[in-house]
Design an enzyme around this catalytic site. Structure first.
Site, PDB file in Angstrom:
ATOM      1  N   ASP A 118      56.094 -23.656   7.048  1.00  0.00           N
ATOM      2  CA  ASP A 118      55.326 -24.159   8.194  1.00  0.00           C
ATOM      3  C   ASP A 118      56.020 -25.356   8.839  1.00  0.00           C
ATOM      4  O   ASP A 118      56.687 -26.138   8.161  1.00  0.00           O
ATOM      5  CB  ASP A 118      53.913 -24.536   7.722  1.00  0.00           C
ATOM      6  CG  ASP A 118      52.941 -24.659   8.889  1.00  0.00           C
ATOM      7  OD1 ASP A 118      53.241 -24.116   9.981  1.00  0.00           O
ATOM      8  OD2 ASP A 118      51.892 -25.291   8.715  1.00  0.00           O
ATOM      9  N   ASN A 128      57.765 -25.147  12.104  1.00  0.00           N
ATOM     10  CA  ASN A 128      58.816 -24.836  13.083  1.00  0.00           C
ATOM     11  C   ASN A 128      58.474 -25.358  14.479  1.00  0.00           C
ATOM     12  O   ASN A 128      59.331 -25.899  15.177  1.00  0.00           O
ATOM     13  CB  ASN A 128      59.016 -23.311  13.201  1.00  0.00           C
ATOM     14  CG  ASN A 128      59.563 -22.699  11.936  1.00  0.00           C
ATOM     15  OD1 ASN A 128      59.988 -23.414  11.038  1.00  0.00           O
ATOM     16  ND2 ASN A 128      59.552 -21.380  11.853  1.00  0.00           N
ATOM     17  N   TRP A 152      58.759 -29.087  14.696  1.00  0.00           N
ATOM     18  CA  TRP A 152      60.183 -29.467  14.658  1.00  0.00           C
ATOM     19  C   TRP A 152      60.753 -29.395  16.062  1.00  0.00           C
ATOM     20  O   TRP A 152      61.462 -30.299  16.511  1.00  0.00           O
ATOM     21  CB  TRP A 152      60.941 -28.529  13.715  1.00  0.00           C
ATOM     22  CG  TRP A 152      62.375 -28.895  13.503  1.00  0.00           C
ATOM     23  CD1 TRP A 152      62.891 -29.659  12.501  1.00  0.00           C
ATOM     24  CD2 TRP A 152      63.493 -28.497  14.329  1.00  0.00           C
ATOM     25  NE1 TRP A 152      64.259 -29.777  12.641  1.00  0.00           N
ATOM     26  CE2 TRP A 152      64.653 -29.072  13.753  1.00  0.00           C
ATOM     27  CE3 TRP A 152      63.628 -27.727  15.484  1.00  0.00           C
ATOM     28  CZ2 TRP A 152      65.934 -28.889  14.295  1.00  0.00           C
ATOM     29  CZ3 TRP A 152      64.892 -27.554  16.023  1.00  0.00           C
ATOM     30  CH2 TRP A 152      66.028 -28.137  15.432  1.00  0.00           C
ATOM     31  N   ARG A 157      59.294 -23.865  21.340  1.00  0.00           N
ATOM     32  CA  ARG A 157      58.915 -23.523  19.965  1.00  0.00           C
ATOM     33  C   ARG A 157      59.863 -22.499  19.350  1.00  0.00           C
ATOM     34  O   ARG A 157      60.174 -22.546  18.165  1.00  0.00           O
ATOM     35  CB  ARG A 157      57.474 -22.954  19.944  1.00  0.00           C
ATOM     36  CG  ARG A 157      56.398 -23.963  20.213  1.00  0.00           C
ATOM     37  CD  ARG A 157      55.022 -23.294  20.194  1.00  0.00           C
ATOM     38  NE  ARG A 157      54.730 -22.730  18.887  1.00  0.00           N
ATOM     39  CZ  ARG A 157      54.198 -23.408  17.866  1.00  0.00           C
ATOM     40  NH1 ARG A 157      53.887 -24.681  18.021  1.00  0.00           N
ATOM     41  NH2 ARG A 157      53.965 -22.824  16.719  1.00  0.00           N
ATOM     42  N   HIS A 160      61.716 -21.840  15.525  1.00  0.00           N
ATOM     43  CA  HIS A 160      61.728 -20.633  14.688  1.00  0.00           C
ATOM     44  C   HIS A 160      63.160 -20.218  14.358  1.00  0.00           C
ATOM     45  O   HIS A 160      63.452 -19.791  13.245  1.00  0.00           O
ATOM     46  CB  HIS A 160      60.991 -19.488  15.382  1.00  0.00           C
ATOM     47  CG  HIS A 160      59.520 -19.761  15.581  1.00  0.00           C
ATOM     48  ND1 HIS A 160      58.712 -20.246  14.571  1.00  0.00           N
ATOM     49  CD2 HIS A 160      58.701 -19.626  16.663  1.00  0.00           C
ATOM     50  CE1 HIS A 160      57.472 -20.387  15.028  1.00  0.00           C
ATOM     51  NE2 HIS A 160      57.446 -20.028  16.289  1.00  0.00           N
ATOM     52  N   THR A 164      48.386 -12.207   9.408  1.00  0.00           N
ATOM     53  CA  THR A 164      47.549 -11.322  10.225  1.00  0.00           C
ATOM     54  C   THR A 164      46.876 -12.127  11.343  1.00  0.00           C
ATOM     55  O   THR A 164      46.475 -11.565  12.355  1.00  0.00           O
ATOM     56  CB  THR A 164      46.457 -10.641   9.349  1.00  0.00           C
ATOM     57  OG1 THR A 164      45.862 -11.620   8.490  1.00  0.00           O
ATOM     58  CG2 THR A 164      47.023  -9.537   8.481  1.00  0.00           C
ATOM     59  N   ARG A 222      48.603 -15.908  18.526  1.00  0.00           N
ATOM     60  CA  ARG A 222      49.478 -16.839  19.252  1.00  0.00           C
ATOM     61  C   ARG A 222      49.840 -16.263  20.614  1.00  0.00           C
ATOM     62  O   ARG A 222      49.684 -15.062  20.843  1.00  0.00           O
ATOM     63  CB  ARG A 222      50.741 -17.092  18.427  1.00  0.00           C
ATOM     64  CG  ARG A 222      50.427 -17.873  17.169  1.00  0.00           C
ATOM     65  CD  ARG A 222      51.667 -18.395  16.505  1.00  0.00           C
ATOM     66  NE  ARG A 222      51.283 -19.179  15.340  1.00  0.00           N
ATOM     67  CZ  ARG A 222      52.082 -20.027  14.728  1.00  0.00           C
ATOM     68  NH1 ARG A 222      53.320 -20.209  15.152  1.00  0.00           N
ATOM     69  NH2 ARG A 222      51.655 -20.701  13.678  1.00  0.00           N
ATOM     70  N   LEU A 244      67.791 -11.509  -7.335  1.00  0.00           N
ATOM     71  CA  LEU A 244      66.543 -12.022  -6.746  1.00  0.00           C
ATOM     72  C   LEU A 244      65.777 -10.911  -6.021  1.00  0.00           C
ATOM     73  O   LEU A 244      66.377 -10.109  -5.315  1.00  0.00           O
ATOM     74  CB  LEU A 244      66.902 -13.129  -5.740  1.00  0.00           C
ATOM     75  CG  LEU A 244      65.747 -13.685  -4.905  1.00  0.00           C
ATOM     76  CD1 LEU A 244      64.895 -14.640  -5.744  1.00  0.00           C
ATOM     77  CD2 LEU A 244      66.256 -14.416  -3.671  1.00  0.00           C
ATOM     78  N   ARG A 272      54.264 -25.395   0.281  1.00  0.00           N
ATOM     79  CA  ARG A 272      53.967 -25.344   1.714  1.00  0.00           C
ATOM     80  C   ARG A 272      54.628 -26.538   2.374  1.00  0.00           C
ATOM     81  O   ARG A 272      54.401 -27.679   1.962  1.00  0.00           O
ATOM     82  CB  ARG A 272      52.469 -25.358   2.002  1.00  0.00           C
ATOM     83  CG  ARG A 272      52.219 -25.269   3.522  1.00  0.00           C
ATOM     84  CD  ARG A 272      50.791 -25.059   3.913  1.00  0.00           C
ATOM     85  NE  ARG A 272      50.707 -24.826   5.354  1.00  0.00           N
ATOM     86  CZ  ARG A 272      49.868 -24.000   5.936  1.00  0.00           C
ATOM     87  NH1 ARG A 272      49.011 -23.328   5.229  1.00  0.00           N
ATOM     88  NH2 ARG A 272      49.864 -23.845   7.252  1.00  0.00           N
ATOM     89  N   ARG A 294      46.914 -26.266   2.916  1.00  0.00           N
ATOM     90  CA  ARG A 294      45.998 -25.116   2.855  1.00  0.00           C
ATOM     91  C   ARG A 294      46.793 -23.855   2.573  1.00  0.00           C
ATOM     92  O   ARG A 294      48.013 -23.817   2.704  1.00  0.00           O
ATOM     93  CB  ARG A 294      45.183 -24.989   4.144  1.00  0.00           C
ATOM     94  CG  ARG A 294      46.023 -24.995   5.409  1.00  0.00           C
ATOM     95  CD  ARG A 294      45.133 -24.815   6.647  1.00  0.00           C
ATOM     96  NE  ARG A 294      45.906 -24.977   7.865  1.00  0.00           N
ATOM     97  CZ  ARG A 294      45.878 -26.071   8.637  1.00  0.00           C
ATOM     98  NH1 ARG A 294      45.099 -27.086   8.344  1.00  0.00           N
ATOM     99  NH2 ARG A 294      46.619 -26.132   9.739  1.00  0.00           N
ATOM    100  N   ILE A 295      46.054 -22.805   2.218  1.00  0.00           N
ATOM    101  CA  ILE A 295      46.688 -21.568   1.756  1.00  0.00           C
ATOM    102  C   ILE A 295      46.840 -20.549   2.889  1.00  0.00           C
ATOM    103  O   ILE A 295      47.651 -19.626   2.806  1.00  0.00           O
ATOM    104  CB  ILE A 295      45.897 -21.025   0.534  1.00  0.00           C
ATOM    105  CG1 ILE A 295      46.685 -20.020  -0.272  1.00  0.00           C
ATOM    106  CG2 ILE A 295      44.564 -20.459   0.932  1.00  0.00           C
ATOM    107  CD1 ILE A 295      46.100 -19.752  -1.651  1.00  0.00           C
TER     108      ILE A 295
END
Ligand code: IPE
Ligand code: IPE
Ligand code: MG
Length: 247
Positions: free
Chosen positions: A22, A24, A27, A35, A39, A68, A73, A133, A188, A194-195
């Protein structure tokens, strides 16, 4: 008060790290940039973090790329995020494959463009047997939707079963990432705590680590700090500290 001296140090790396990438937009805003450029920078950060996790031997890394809820946006931002995702699938998969990374995409893929869906199928097929990985990218993912879909799949598989038969153990195999260890560390970035509907079932016992750094600034050192914090925690899973320290 917690007796810190009683804490048992677990010098073990987390097996599975989940990250809510979170910050971007902020920034970019700080630099008076659109924006989208945040990203773009976020993708560079993502590549470095993937390489680092692969190098240090993390088993699974789950990255929240698009929720979801993110469809709400502005259209232009959504379409730019989708273009970035497509570009990543077109340009980075071969490199991931060479680095023995297995790529898995979770979320409701049917709402993504046909082109993205085709690239996902190819990428997952190409990397399926890699045993380095496992990189899980959550695209159009929602934790609540994950649970609802799992219940539906369970019912389809066992049409004669009733809801009384349903247990946590029986539902687990139908949830995303059920073939992997549960996330033990959630990071985060961006200062929010928050989740946001990420892996809500799977992270029932994950350790949370919040960083004020914006995602494009998050680097190797930052993730090492998060991992270090994890290794200093005592995970009790409902037991007492004494019980945990006995084994
Ligand atoms: C996270 O950065 C990326 C996505 C949600 C796709 P944001 O775009 O949410 O950045 P902020 O929170 O607006 O700074
Ligand atoms: C969570 O970030 C989703 C992703 C990182 C993909 P958001 O920026 O969408 O979350 P909220 O809206 O601040 O909770
Ligand atoms: Mg955000």
């Amino acid at each position: 008060m917690t007796n810190l001296s009683n804490k048992k140090k677990t010098p073990i790396l987390p097996k599975h790290i989940a990250i809510i990438m979170d910050g971007n937009g902020r920034w970019a805003k700080q630099r008076m940039l659109p924006r989208f450029m945040g990203h773009q920078k976020g993708v560079s950060a993502l590549k470095k973090i993937v390489a680092h996790c692969s190098e240090i031997g993390i088993e699974s890394l789950s990255l929240f790329a698009f929720s979801t809820e993110n469809w709400q946006r502005p259209k232009d931002e959504v379409s730019k995020l989708m273009s970035l995702f497509l570009k990543l699938l077109q340009k980075e998969v071969q490199k991931l494959h060479e680095n023995n990374v297995r790529l898995v995409i979770i979320g409701n893929k049917s709402a993504l463009s046909k082109e993205i869906q085709e690239h996902i199928i190819k990428a997952e097929y190409l990397t399926a047997k890699n045993n380095g990985l496992t990189l899980n990218i959550a695209a159009n993912y929602g934790g609540r939707l994950d649970i609802i879909s799992a219940v539906k799949k369970w019912q389809k598989e066992f049409p004669m079963a009733t809801l009384d038969d349903l247990t946590e153990e029986k539902l687990s195999p139908f949830l995303s990432l059920s073939d992997q260890p549960l996330p033990d560390l959630l990071i985060r970035t961006g200062g929010e705590q928050r989740i946001s509907n990420f892996l809500i079932w799977q992270m029932a016992y994950a350790e949370f680590y919040f960083s004020d750094e914006l995602w494009p600034d998050f680097d190797k050192k930052s993730i090492d700090k998060a991992i270090e914090s994890f290794t200093n925690r005592e995970r009790r899973f409902g037991k007492t500290s004494e019980q945990v320290n006995q084994c």
